[in-house]
Design a protein around this motif. Structure first.
Motif, PDB file in Angstrom:
ATOM      1  N   ASN A 117      35.603  86.805  34.479  1.00 29.53           N
ATOM      2  CA  ASN A 117      34.834  87.256  34.504  1.00 29.53           C
ATOM      3  C   ASN A 117      33.931  87.475  32.435  1.00 29.53           C
ATOM      4  OD1 ASN A 117      35.133  88.855  36.536  1.00 29.53           O
ATOM      5  ND2 ASN A 117      36.350  91.102  35.363  1.00 29.53           N
ATOM      6  N   GLU A 118      35.114  86.449  31.887  1.00 29.09           N
ATOM      7  CA  GLU A 118      34.399  86.102  30.696  1.00 29.09           C
ATOM      8  C   GLU A 118      35.418  84.817  29.985  1.00 29.09           C
ATOM      9  OE1 GLU A 118      35.967  89.078  27.285  1.00 29.09           O
ATOM     10  OE2 GLU A 118      36.916  90.242  29.745  1.00 29.09           O
ATOM     11  N   GLY A 119      35.771  83.659  31.487  1.00 28.97           N
ATOM     12  CA  GLY A 119      35.468  82.356  30.472  1.00 28.97           C
ATOM     13  C   GLY A 119      35.144  81.281  31.167  1.00 28.97           C
TER      14      GLY A 119
ATOM     15  N   LYS B 142      45.523  93.194  23.817  1.00 31.13           N
ATOM     16  CA  LYS B 142      45.318  94.305  24.713  1.00 31.13           C
ATOM     17  C   LYS B 142      45.902  94.756  25.335  1.00 31.13           C
ATOM     18  CE  LYS B 142      41.169  97.479  26.633  1.00 31.13           C
ATOM     19  NZ  LYS B 142      40.724  97.641  27.121  1.00 31.13           N
TER      20      LYS B 142
ATOM     21  N   ALA C  84      42.411  89.863  26.137  1.00 35.20           N
ATOM     22  CA  ALA C  84      42.612  90.715  26.548  1.00 35.20           C
ATOM     23  C   ALA C  84      44.634  90.303  27.097  1.00 35.20           C
ATOM     24  CB  ALA C  84      42.063  89.705  28.270  1.00 35.20           C
TER      25      ALA C  84
ATOM     26  N   ALA D 176      40.315  88.371  32.770  1.00 26.45           N
ATOM     27  CA  ALA D 176      39.396  88.262  32.005  1.00 26.45           C
ATOM     28  C   ALA D 176      39.029  86.330  32.206  1.00 26.45           C
ATOM     29  CB  ALA D 176      39.859  87.821  30.801  1.00 26.45           C
TER      30      ALA D 176
ATOM     31  N   VAL E 275      45.463  90.601  34.344  1.00 27.08           N
ATOM     32  CA  VAL E 275      44.942  90.540  33.511  1.00 27.08           C
ATOM     33  C   VAL E 275      44.292  89.427  32.944  1.00 27.08           C
ATOM     34  CG1 VAL E 275      44.636  90.432  30.814  1.00 27.08           C
ATOM     35  CG2 VAL E 275      46.051  92.250  32.707  1.00 27.08           C
ATOM     36  N   VAL E 276      45.050  88.738  33.446  1.00 29.24           N
ATOM     37  CA  VAL E 276      44.563  87.188  32.522  1.00 29.24           C
ATOM     38  C   VAL E 276      43.585  86.592  33.705  1.00 29.24           C
ATOM     39  CG1 VAL E 276      46.707  86.128  31.279  1.00 29.24           C
ATOM     40  CG2 VAL E 276      46.361  85.675  34.006  1.00 29.24           C
TER      41      VAL E 276
ATOM     42  N   GLU F 170      39.163  84.537  25.180  1.00 27.00           N
ATOM     43  CA  GLU F 170      38.867  85.658  25.829  1.00 27.00           C
ATOM     44  C   GLU F 170      40.242  86.368  26.906  1.00 27.00           C
ATOM     45  OE1 GLU F 170      35.012  84.212  24.859  1.00 27.00           O
ATOM     46  OE2 GLU F 170      36.797  83.215  25.656  1.00 27.00           O
ATOM     47  N   ILE F 171      40.454  85.135  27.363  1.00 30.09           N
ATOM     48  CA  ILE F 171      42.151  85.697  28.034  1.00 30.09           C
ATOM     49  C   ILE F 171      43.492  85.756  26.792  1.00 30.09           C
ATOM     50  CG2 ILE F 171      43.619  84.397  29.292  1.00 30.09           C
ATOM     51  CD1 ILE F 171      41.910  82.449  30.300  1.00 30.09           C
TER      52      ILE F 171
END
Length: 388
Positions: free
Chosen positions: A279-281, A48, A45, A276, A272-273, A41-42
């Motif tokens: 929120n997603e890790g 992107k 990000a 991510a 960014v990291v 996920e990181i």
């Protein structure tokens, strides 16, 4: 089976890795970074952002604040107000800036040894003197010596303390009662506490740490807390962290310090990291903890059975195993150098963490199970050669 595979062997040689810049026959298990790839996920990000292709100056965005606030609220039960948060490029740059700003030359900064060796650098390089309050070591476990700590805090030349919470290298999670007493002593003697909490998310499954500032209004008012996703998510090279300062007066001084030292602006990937990761890790982190603490248990079993002359210190946090080698009758620098020379295993001599670490070694087990087995075999070989 979990979602993520931590058994994948990532070749880090020849990649400008500080940890893996060693001879071909050597196995590095020293510096505190992991051999696992960052969470997908990181990496997505980052990809992107990379695809966008423009890497100019960055503003701090609301999502950065919210990521920290939500994580600490849901994971650690601590409400962080937005205005308490200040961006910094790293925990150590923050600590060094804070020492510069909140002390004058030749003052003393209290540390509880054995402790992360770079704290000494942050103190000495800024014209101050480390004032060691050694932890108590009894029956294979560490605790704070609060009587000694009070004696050190009562020194009028000691106005700052660096707290390691959870503790590196011993792996302690300090309990609420102990932290509350630290806060009470700090208030009594006019000491500001800088709490380094970078290892806070690497705890044994089912265990949580206690944020120092969450313990009481006193702890909140006299403290500065340094936090980051970098240690837990293996993104230290991204240069991103936060400083939490509830006290408005102290916050202004720290904000000025970080800006004066030019460590208060994010690079293009720093936020960014962070966003991510928090929120997603979460699932990646939980599975990583399971894997790493299985590694810790393997070390405990192996050492007890195969190398009974040394002992593993009990710990509930970090991926750093603290080994008591006092039974070998040699100091940590002698033992670490001998083992590296004879077997290629590169682990850290405990004396780097202060005199209290003279008869200990630190071993990083955030690696694949195959790497761990190699490291344990080399450790056994090295100790056996010492004992001959």
């Amino acid at each position: 089976m979990g979602k993520y595979n931590f058994d994948v062997d990532i070749n880090r040689r020849g990649t400008d890795s500080l940890k893996w810049d060693v001879a071909a026959n050597e196995l590095p298990m020293w510096v505190a970074d992991m051999d696992f790839q960052a969470a997908p996920e990181i990496r997505a990000a980052i990809a992107k952002k990379l695809e966008h292709g423009v890497f100019g100056y960055s503003d701090i965005v609301d999502d950065w604040y919210k990521a920290y606030q939500n994580w600490w609220k849901t994971r650690h039960g601590f409400d962080i107000q937005k205005e308490w948060l200040v961006f910094s490029t790293g925990v150590i740059p923050s600590i060094s800036s804070i020492v510069r700003k909140l002390t004058t030359p030749n003052e003393k900064v209290i540390i509880q040894t054995p402790v992360y060796n770079i704290f000494f650098n942050s103190i000495i390089n800024n014209g101050c003197r480390p004032l060691e309050s050694p932890l108590k070591y009894e029956n294979g476990e560490y605790s704070m010596d609060l009587e000694d700590l009070e004696e050190k805090m009562s020194d009028p030349q000691a106005s700052l303390m660096i707290l390691c919470n959870p503790q590196n290298p011993a792996g302690n999670i300090w309990d609420r009662d102990t932290l509350e007493k630290v806060g009470q002593l700090a208030e009594k003697y006019g000491v500001t506490v800088v709490s380094d909490e970078i290892h806070c998310d690497i705890t044994a499954p089912g265990k949580d740490y206690v944020p120092f500032a969450s313990v009481s209004d006193t702890c909140k008012d006299i403290s500065i807390t340094c936090i980051a996703p970098t240690k837990a998510f293996n993104i230290a090279g991204m240069q991103t962290s936060a400083v939490v300062i509830p006290n408005k007066f102290i916050r202004h001084k720290v904000w000025r310090a970080l800006n004066t030292d030019e460590v208060a602006e994010p690079n293009a990937f720093a936020q960014v990291v962070t966003i991510a990761a928090f929120n997603e890790g979460g699932q990646w982190l939980d599975e990583m903890r399971e894997y790493v603490f299985a590694n810790r248990h393997r070390v405990e079993e192996f050492v007890e059975k195969e190398i009974p002359e040394i002992k593993v210190v009990k710990a509930e946090a970090t991926y750093l195993v603290w080994l008591d080698i006092s039974g070998l009758g040699k100091t940590s620098d002698e033992v670490a150098h001998f083992i590296r020379k004879e077997t290629g295993l590169y682990i850290t001599e405990g004396v780097e963490y202060g005199e209290a670490g003279r008869y200990f070694l630190r071993m990083n087990v955030a690696c694949t199970k195959a790497t761990l087995e190699d490291g344990l075999s080399r450790l056994r070989e090295g100790v056996n050669k010492i004992l001959r």
